[in-house]
Scaffold this motif. Structure first.
Motif, PDB file in Angstrom:
ATOM      1  N   LEU A  16      24.864 -28.199  -6.268  1.00  0.00           N
ATOM      2  CA  LEU A  16      23.711 -28.874  -5.661  1.00  0.00           C
ATOM      3  C   LEU A  16      23.653 -28.587  -4.164  1.00  0.00           C
ATOM      4  O   LEU A  16      22.601 -28.192  -3.627  1.00  0.00           O
ATOM      5  CB  LEU A  16      23.804 -30.377  -5.907  1.00  0.00           C
ATOM      6  CG  LEU A  16      22.632 -31.217  -5.371  1.00  0.00           C
ATOM      7  CD1 LEU A  16      21.387 -30.956  -6.198  1.00  0.00           C
ATOM      8  CD2 LEU A  16      22.994 -32.705  -5.404  1.00  0.00           C
ATOM      9  N   ALA A  17      24.783 -28.769  -3.478  1.00  0.00           N
ATOM     10  CA  ALA A  17      24.830 -28.519  -2.036  1.00  0.00           C
ATOM     11  C   ALA A  17      24.553 -27.057  -1.716  1.00  0.00           C
ATOM     12  O   ALA A  17      23.816 -26.739  -0.775  1.00  0.00           O
ATOM     13  CB  ALA A  17      26.196 -28.932  -1.489  1.00  0.00           C
ATOM     14  N   ILE A  18      25.131 -26.165  -2.514  1.00  0.00           N
ATOM     15  CA  ILE A  18      24.952 -24.727  -2.277  1.00  0.00           C
ATOM     16  C   ILE A  18      23.504 -24.313  -2.474  1.00  0.00           C
ATOM     17  O   ILE A  18      22.925 -23.571  -1.658  1.00  0.00           O
ATOM     18  CB  ILE A  18      25.898 -23.927  -3.185  1.00  0.00           C
ATOM     19  CG1 ILE A  18      27.347 -24.115  -2.711  1.00  0.00           C
ATOM     20  CG2 ILE A  18      25.514 -22.440  -3.220  1.00  0.00           C
ATOM     21  CD1 ILE A  18      28.389 -23.577  -3.662  1.00  0.00           C
ATOM     22  N   LYS A  19      22.885 -24.786  -3.547  1.00  0.00           N
ATOM     23  CA  LYS A  19      21.483 -24.428  -3.796  1.00  0.00           C
ATOM     24  C   LYS A  19      20.567 -24.991  -2.721  1.00  0.00           C
ATOM     25  O   LYS A  19      19.591 -24.350  -2.320  1.00  0.00           O
ATOM     26  CB  LYS A  19      21.064 -24.912  -5.184  1.00  0.00           C
ATOM     27  CG  LYS A  19      21.723 -24.150  -6.328  1.00  0.00           C
ATOM     28  CD  LYS A  19      21.410 -24.778  -7.678  1.00  0.00           C
ATOM     29  CE  LYS A  19      22.154 -24.070  -8.794  1.00  0.00           C
ATOM     30  NZ  LYS A  19      21.945 -24.719 -10.118  1.00  0.00           N
ATOM     31  N   ALA A  20      20.884 -26.192  -2.244  1.00  0.00           N
ATOM     32  CA  ALA A  20      20.079 -26.788  -1.178  1.00  0.00           C
ATOM     33  C   ALA A  20      20.195 -25.970   0.104  1.00  0.00           C
ATOM     34  O   ALA A  20      19.190 -25.642   0.745  1.00  0.00           O
ATOM     35  CB  ALA A  20      20.515 -28.228  -0.939  1.00  0.00           C
ATOM     36  N   ASN A  21      21.413 -25.619   0.470  1.00  0.00           N
ATOM     37  CA  ASN A  21      21.618 -24.853   1.702  1.00  0.00           C
ATOM     38  C   ASN A  21      21.045 -23.444   1.602  1.00  0.00           C
ATOM     39  O   ASN A  21      20.505 -22.916   2.580  1.00  0.00           O
ATOM     40  CB  ASN A  21      23.107 -24.806   2.045  1.00  0.00           C
ATOM     41  CG  ASN A  21      23.643 -26.157   2.488  1.00  0.00           C
ATOM     42  OD1 ASN A  21      22.873 -27.046   2.846  1.00  0.00           O
ATOM     43  ND2 ASN A  21      24.956 -26.321   2.471  1.00  0.00           N
ATOM     44  N   GLU A  33      13.972 -26.576  -4.466  1.00  0.00           N
ATOM     45  CA  GLU A  33      13.495 -27.637  -3.573  1.00  0.00           C
ATOM     46  C   GLU A  33      14.010 -29.007  -4.020  1.00  0.00           C
ATOM     47  O   GLU A  33      14.201 -29.908  -3.195  1.00  0.00           O
ATOM     48  CB  GLU A  33      11.966 -27.636  -3.518  1.00  0.00           C
ATOM     49  CG  GLU A  33      11.347 -26.347  -2.985  1.00  0.00           C
ATOM     50  CD  GLU A  33      11.726 -26.060  -1.541  1.00  0.00           C
ATOM     51  OE1 GLU A  33      12.186 -26.995  -0.848  1.00  0.00           O
ATOM     52  OE2 GLU A  33      11.563 -24.902  -1.108  1.00  0.00           O
ATOM     53  N   LYS A  34      14.250 -29.166  -5.315  1.00  0.00           N
ATOM     54  CA  LYS A  34      14.778 -30.439  -5.806  1.00  0.00           C
ATOM     55  C   LYS A  34      16.194 -30.660  -5.266  1.00  0.00           C
ATOM     56  O   LYS A  34      16.559 -31.792  -4.908  1.00  0.00           O
ATOM     57  CB  LYS A  34      14.781 -30.458  -7.328  1.00  0.00           C
ATOM     58  CG  LYS A  34      15.397 -31.703  -7.949  1.00  0.00           C
ATOM     59  CD  LYS A  34      14.711 -32.995  -7.512  1.00  0.00           C
ATOM     60  CE  LYS A  34      13.364 -33.178  -8.143  1.00  0.00           C
ATOM     61  NZ  LYS A  34      12.822 -34.543  -7.857  1.00  0.00           N
ATOM     62  N   ALA A  35      16.993 -29.602  -5.179  1.00  0.00           N
ATOM     63  CA  ALA A  35      18.334 -29.729  -4.615  1.00  0.00           C
ATOM     64  C   ALA A  35      18.263 -30.183  -3.164  1.00  0.00           C
ATOM     65  O   ALA A  35      19.039 -31.039  -2.725  1.00  0.00           O
ATOM     66  CB  ALA A  35      19.082 -28.393  -4.722  1.00  0.00           C
ATOM     67  N   VAL A  36      17.330 -29.625  -2.409  1.00  0.00           N
ATOM     68  CA  VAL A  36      17.142 -30.031  -1.016  1.00  0.00           C
ATOM     69  C   VAL A  36      16.763 -31.507  -0.947  1.00  0.00           C
ATOM     70  O   VAL A  36      17.316 -32.273  -0.140  1.00  0.00           O
ATOM     71  CB  VAL A  36      16.054 -29.170  -0.338  1.00  0.00           C
ATOM     72  CG1 VAL A  36      15.784 -29.682   1.080  1.00  0.00           C
ATOM     73  CG2 VAL A  36      16.456 -27.708  -0.310  1.00  0.00           C
ATOM     74  N   ILE A  44      24.615 -36.664   2.406  1.00  0.00           N
ATOM     75  CA  ILE A  44      26.048 -36.335   2.403  1.00  0.00           C
ATOM     76  C   ILE A  44      26.317 -35.082   3.232  1.00  0.00           C
ATOM     77  O   ILE A  44      25.432 -34.254   3.460  1.00  0.00           O
ATOM     78  CB  ILE A  44      26.577 -36.118   0.972  1.00  0.00           C
ATOM     79  CG1 ILE A  44      25.864 -34.923   0.303  1.00  0.00           C
ATOM     80  CG2 ILE A  44      26.429 -37.362   0.137  1.00  0.00           C
ATOM     81  CD1 ILE A  44      26.458 -34.545  -1.031  1.00  0.00           C
ATOM     82  N   ASP A  45      27.544 -34.969   3.706  1.00  0.00           N
ATOM     83  CA  ASP A  45      27.994 -33.771   4.406  1.00  0.00           C
ATOM     84  C   ASP A  45      28.266 -32.695   3.360  1.00  0.00           C
ATOM     85  O   ASP A  45      29.135 -32.863   2.496  1.00  0.00           O
ATOM     86  CB  ASP A  45      29.260 -34.093   5.197  1.00  0.00           C
ATOM     87  CG  ASP A  45      29.834 -32.868   5.909  1.00  0.00           C
ATOM     88  OD1 ASP A  45      29.136 -31.836   5.982  1.00  0.00           O
ATOM     89  OD2 ASP A  45      30.982 -32.954   6.382  1.00  0.00           O
ATOM     90  N   THR A  46      27.530 -31.593   3.416  1.00  0.00           N
ATOM     91  CA  THR A  46      27.679 -30.553   2.395  1.00  0.00           C
ATOM     92  C   THR A  46      28.837 -29.599   2.676  1.00  0.00           C
ATOM     93  O   THR A  46      29.201 -28.798   1.809  1.00  0.00           O
ATOM     94  CB  THR A  46      26.384 -29.726   2.264  1.00  0.00           C
ATOM     95  OG1 THR A  46      26.109 -29.091   3.531  1.00  0.00           O
ATOM     96  CG2 THR A  46      25.214 -30.600   1.863  1.00  0.00           C
ATOM     97  N   ALA A  47      29.443 -29.687   3.846  1.00  0.00           N
ATOM     98  CA  ALA A  47      30.480 -28.721   4.232  1.00  0.00           C
ATOM     99  C   ALA A  47      31.627 -28.614   3.221  1.00  0.00           C
ATOM    100  O   ALA A  47      32.046 -27.498   2.878  1.00  0.00           O
ATOM    101  CB  ALA A  47      31.017 -29.056   5.619  1.00  0.00           C
ATOM    102  N   PRO A  48      32.173 -29.740   2.715  1.00  0.00           N
ATOM    103  CA  PRO A  48      33.284 -29.606   1.758  1.00  0.00           C
ATOM    104  C   PRO A  48      32.873 -28.942   0.447  1.00  0.00           C
ATOM    105  O   PRO A  48      33.733 -28.426  -0.285  1.00  0.00           O
ATOM    106  CB  PRO A  48      33.708 -31.064   1.505  1.00  0.00           C
ATOM    107  CG  PRO A  48      33.177 -31.825   2.665  1.00  0.00           C
ATOM    108  CD  PRO A  48      31.897 -31.146   3.029  1.00  0.00           C
TER     109      PRO A  48
END
Length: 266
Positions: A16-21, A33-36, A44-48
């Protein structure tokens, strides 16, 4: 958005985080766009959850599976697609041909959160169930050719649990195609070094050197093909190409299985 997920289900935050970024990038290779929307709502912090190798792997296998499903739907335009362990996946929006029936299956806590993020859509049904239990198959109509997806699922199951899942599937559907992500046994041993999963409490429980090991678990199914994510990853960066060259077996693979006389994959 209230996010309460179990240890394994929390790994759904990784793609989810990867697709959003990736979607936010200027030259995005995929768009979700749904992931974003979900990531922004969660705050949430997507870094981890978004490290280089995991990022490139998720993008590669997303492109590969979208391509494979699109090709299959040309042969089976009225197919029923079952997405096992769906998490926050939004693949329906990318590959829908206007005819398919789509079923998203995941554990109750995952579906409860998913229903907060995804509104009801025509021809899409969400099922809260354990994939290892045959109850979910009752909700899937049997008049359409079934294509089942298992993305990010098998590595969190033991081989005996995978055997049970294959039995559930082949007992419920007289023919069909299963596309499943495969993990390498070395990743099970080295999982504490995984760039993103190590930030969760999830545990890899199995891996295979070849998908034939999965096919051997069930007499009814046959292995059609498997492809390493490296095939797509190495197209986009020198670092990914180097990884594919130096550690070719360490990446995950897509494996396609079929059963029944009506299953045509080529």
């Amino acid at each position: 958005m209230d996010l309460q997920l179990g240890d394994v289900q929390t790994t759904a935050l990784i793609p989810l985080a990867i697709k959003a970024n990736e979607t936010k990038r200027e030259n995005a290779r995929i768009r979700d766009e749904k992931a974003v929307e979900i990531i922004d709502a969660l705050g949430i912090d997507t870094a981890p959850y978004d490290k280089f190798l995991s990022h490139e792997g998720v993008i590669a296998h997303t492109i590969m599976l979208d391509r494979q499903l699109t090709a299959l739907l040309k042969k089976y335009p009225d197919a029923t697609v079952v997405n096992l362990g769906c998490g926050f996946d939004n693949r329906f929006s990318r590959i829908d041909n206007g005819k398919i029936l789509w079923f998203d299956v995941d554990l109750p806590d995952s579906i409860a959160v998913r229903k907060k993020a995804f509104s009801e859509r025509e021809r899409v049904t969400m099922i809260a169930a354990d994939a290892l239990s045959p109850e979910w198959t009752v909700a899937v109509p049997k008049g359409h050719f079934p294509i089942l997806l298992a993305e990010g699922l098998f590595m969190y199951l033991t081989l005996e649990q995978i055997r049970k899942l294959l039995s559930v599937i082949t007992d419920a559907f007289p023919c069909g195609i299963l596309i499943a992500e495969q993990n390498n046994p070395l990743m099970v041993k080295q999982q504490k070094h995984h760039d993103t999963v190590r930030h969760t409490n999830a545990v890899f429980k199995s891996g295979t050197k070849t998908a034939q090991e999965i096919a051997d678990l069930c007499d009814k199914i046959r292995l059609v093909e498997e492809h390493s994510f490296n095939e797509e990853m190495k197209k986009y960066s020198f670092r990914a190409k180097l990884f594919a060259t130096l550690l070719p077996s360490m990446n995950d693979r897509w494996a396609t299985f079929a059963w029944g006389e009506d299953a045509q994959t080529s």
